[in-house]
Scaffold this motif. Structure first.
Motif, PDB file in Angstrom:
ATOM      1  N   GLY A 169     121.245 106.248 127.723  1.00 56.92           N
ATOM      2  CA  GLY A 169     121.615 107.279 128.693  1.00 56.92           C
ATOM      3  C   GLY A 169     120.427 107.668 129.571  1.00 56.92           C
ATOM      4  O   GLY A 169     120.558 107.828 130.796  1.00 56.92           O
ATOM      5  N   ILE A 170     119.270 107.790 128.966  1.00 55.79           N
ATOM      6  CA  ILE A 170     118.060 108.122 129.729  1.00 55.79           C
ATOM      7  C   ILE A 170     117.713 106.986 130.686  1.00 55.79           C
ATOM      8  O   ILE A 170     117.355 107.227 131.845  1.00 55.79           O
ATOM      9  CB  ILE A 170     116.888 108.430 128.772  1.00 55.79           C
ATOM     10  CG1 ILE A 170     117.165 109.732 128.026  1.00 55.79           C
ATOM     11  CG2 ILE A 170     115.576 108.510 129.519  1.00 55.79           C
ATOM     12  CD1 ILE A 170     116.171 110.033 126.921  1.00 55.79           C
ATOM     13  N   GLU A 171     117.843 105.743 130.228  1.00 51.72           N
ATOM     14  CA  GLU A 171     117.558 104.604 131.100  1.00 51.72           C
ATOM     15  C   GLU A 171     118.521 104.571 132.293  1.00 51.72           C
ATOM     16  O   GLU A 171     118.101 104.295 133.428  1.00 51.72           O
ATOM     17  CB  GLU A 171     117.669 103.299 130.310  1.00 51.72           C
ATOM     18  CG  GLU A 171     116.508 103.030 129.387  1.00 51.72           C
ATOM     19  CD  GLU A 171     116.692 101.753 128.567  1.00 51.72           C
ATOM     20  OE1 GLU A 171     117.770 101.126 128.646  1.00 51.72           O
ATOM     21  OE2 GLU A 171     115.755 101.394 127.847  1.00 51.72           O
ATOM     22  N   ASN A 172     119.777 104.856 132.053  1.00 45.60           N
ATOM     23  CA  ASN A 172     120.752 104.884 133.160  1.00 45.60           C
ATOM     24  C   ASN A 172     120.402 105.996 134.153  1.00 45.60           C
ATOM     25  O   ASN A 172     120.499 105.801 135.373  1.00 45.60           O
ATOM     26  CB  ASN A 172     122.166 105.086 132.610  1.00 45.60           C
ATOM     27  CG  ASN A 172     122.673 103.866 131.867  1.00 45.60           C
ATOM     28  OD1 ASN A 172     122.204 102.755 132.108  1.00 45.60           O
ATOM     29  ND2 ASN A 172     123.604 104.066 130.955  1.00 45.60           N
ATOM     30  N   THR A 173     120.015 107.137 133.634  1.00 48.61           N
ATOM     31  CA  THR A 173     119.637 108.249 134.508  1.00 48.61           C
ATOM     32  C   THR A 173     118.414 107.878 135.340  1.00 48.61           C
ATOM     33  O   THR A 173     118.354 108.154 136.549  1.00 48.61           O
ATOM     34  CB  THR A 173     119.340 109.509 133.669  1.00 48.61           C
ATOM     35  OG1 THR A 173     120.467 109.800 132.847  1.00 48.61           O
ATOM     36  CG2 THR A 173     119.033 110.693 134.557  1.00 48.61           C
ATOM     37  N   VAL A 174     117.437 107.217 134.713  1.00 47.51           N
ATOM     38  CA  VAL A 174     116.230 106.808 135.424  1.00 47.51           C
ATOM     39  C   VAL A 174     116.574 105.791 136.504  1.00 47.51           C
ATOM     40  O   VAL A 174     116.034 105.852 137.620  1.00 47.51           O
ATOM     41  CB  VAL A 174     115.178 106.255 134.435  1.00 47.51           C
ATOM     42  CG1 VAL A 174     114.048 105.550 135.162  1.00 47.51           C
ATOM     43  CG2 VAL A 174     114.631 107.373 133.566  1.00 47.51           C
TER      44      VAL A 174
ATOM     45  N   ARG B  15     121.188 107.590 123.165  1.00 46.98           N
ATOM     46  CA  ARG B  15     120.464 108.556 123.991  1.00 46.98           C
ATOM     47  C   ARG B  15     119.446 107.849 124.883  1.00 46.98           C
ATOM     48  O   ARG B  15     119.287 108.182 126.067  1.00 46.98           O
ATOM     49  CB  ARG B  15     119.742 109.576 123.106  1.00 46.98           C
ATOM     50  CG  ARG B  15     120.700 110.578 122.511  1.00 46.98           C
ATOM     51  CD  ARG B  15     120.061 111.583 121.591  1.00 46.98           C
ATOM     52  NE  ARG B  15     118.786 112.091 122.048  1.00 46.98           N
ATOM     53  CZ  ARG B  15     117.902 112.697 121.274  1.00 46.98           C
ATOM     54  NH1 ARG B  15     118.164 112.865 119.993  1.00 46.98           N
ATOM     55  NH2 ARG B  15     116.780 113.136 121.765  1.00 46.98           N
TER      56      ARG B  15
ATOM     57  N   ASP C 276     119.403 105.578 138.114  1.00 51.96           N
ATOM     58  CA  ASP C 276     120.053 106.326 139.205  1.00 51.96           C
ATOM     59  C   ASP C 276     119.018 107.052 140.052  1.00 51.96           C
ATOM     60  O   ASP C 276     119.085 107.044 141.281  1.00 51.96           O
ATOM     61  CB  ASP C 276     121.054 107.330 138.639  1.00 51.96           C
ATOM     62  CG  ASP C 276     122.255 106.653 137.989  1.00 51.96           C
ATOM     63  OD1 ASP C 276     122.479 105.454 138.274  1.00 51.96           O
ATOM     64  OD2 ASP C 276     122.943 107.327 137.187  1.00 51.96           O
ATOM     65  N   TYR C 277     118.082 107.688 139.394  1.00 50.44           N
ATOM     66  CA  TYR C 277     117.052 108.423 140.133  1.00 50.44           C
ATOM     67  C   TYR C 277     116.097 107.501 140.864  1.00 50.44           C
ATOM     68  O   TYR C 277     115.522 107.876 141.880  1.00 50.44           O
ATOM     69  CB  TYR C 277     116.264 109.344 139.200  1.00 50.44           C
ATOM     70  CG  TYR C 277     117.013 110.590 138.816  1.00 50.44           C
ATOM     71  CD1 TYR C 277     117.762 111.299 139.736  1.00 50.44           C
ATOM     72  CD2 TYR C 277     116.969 111.073 137.514  1.00 50.44           C
ATOM     73  CE1 TYR C 277     118.444 112.441 139.390  1.00 50.44           C
ATOM     74  CE2 TYR C 277     117.649 112.216 137.157  1.00 50.44           C
ATOM     75  CZ  TYR C 277     118.384 112.898 138.098  1.00 50.44           C
ATOM     76  OH  TYR C 277     119.052 114.023 137.745  1.00 50.44           O
TER      77      TYR C 277
END
Length: 93
Positions: A15-20, A12, A22-23
């Motif tokens: 996943g949060i690091e990847n989302t960050v 998890r 991307d953003y």
């Protein structure tokens, strides 16, 4: 059980690091767009405001014409008033 929870938490977190990440790219592009917009607005706004003020402001000639016109109307009304008063019937003869 705790190892499974750690693995799930690690997934998890990744996943949060990847989302960050991307953003982060989107935020940097948004920041550059905002910076460009702000700089173009800061450059063009004083000139545009000057144009608006000069085109929509009342002209000095019109203002002087109004002042002089009102004064002439008041002077004419006073002259007419004095003539009528002088030519009118006298109270005491």
């Amino acid at each position: 059980m705790s190892v499974e929870r750690l693995i799930a938490m690690d997934q998890r977190l990744q996943g949060i690091e990847n989302t960050v990440r991307d953003y982060q790219g989107q935020f940097s592009s948004l920041q550059s767009v905002l910076k460009d917009s702000h700089s173009s607005l800061a450059e063009s706004l004083p000139k545009r405001m000057g144009d608006i003020i000069t085109t929509s402001a009342p002209r000095m000639g019109l203002l002087l014409f109004i002042f002089i016109g009102v004064q002439l109307l008041l002077a004419g009304a006073y002259v007419i008033y004095k003539r009528r008063r002088a030519n009118g019937p006298k109270k005491y003869l």
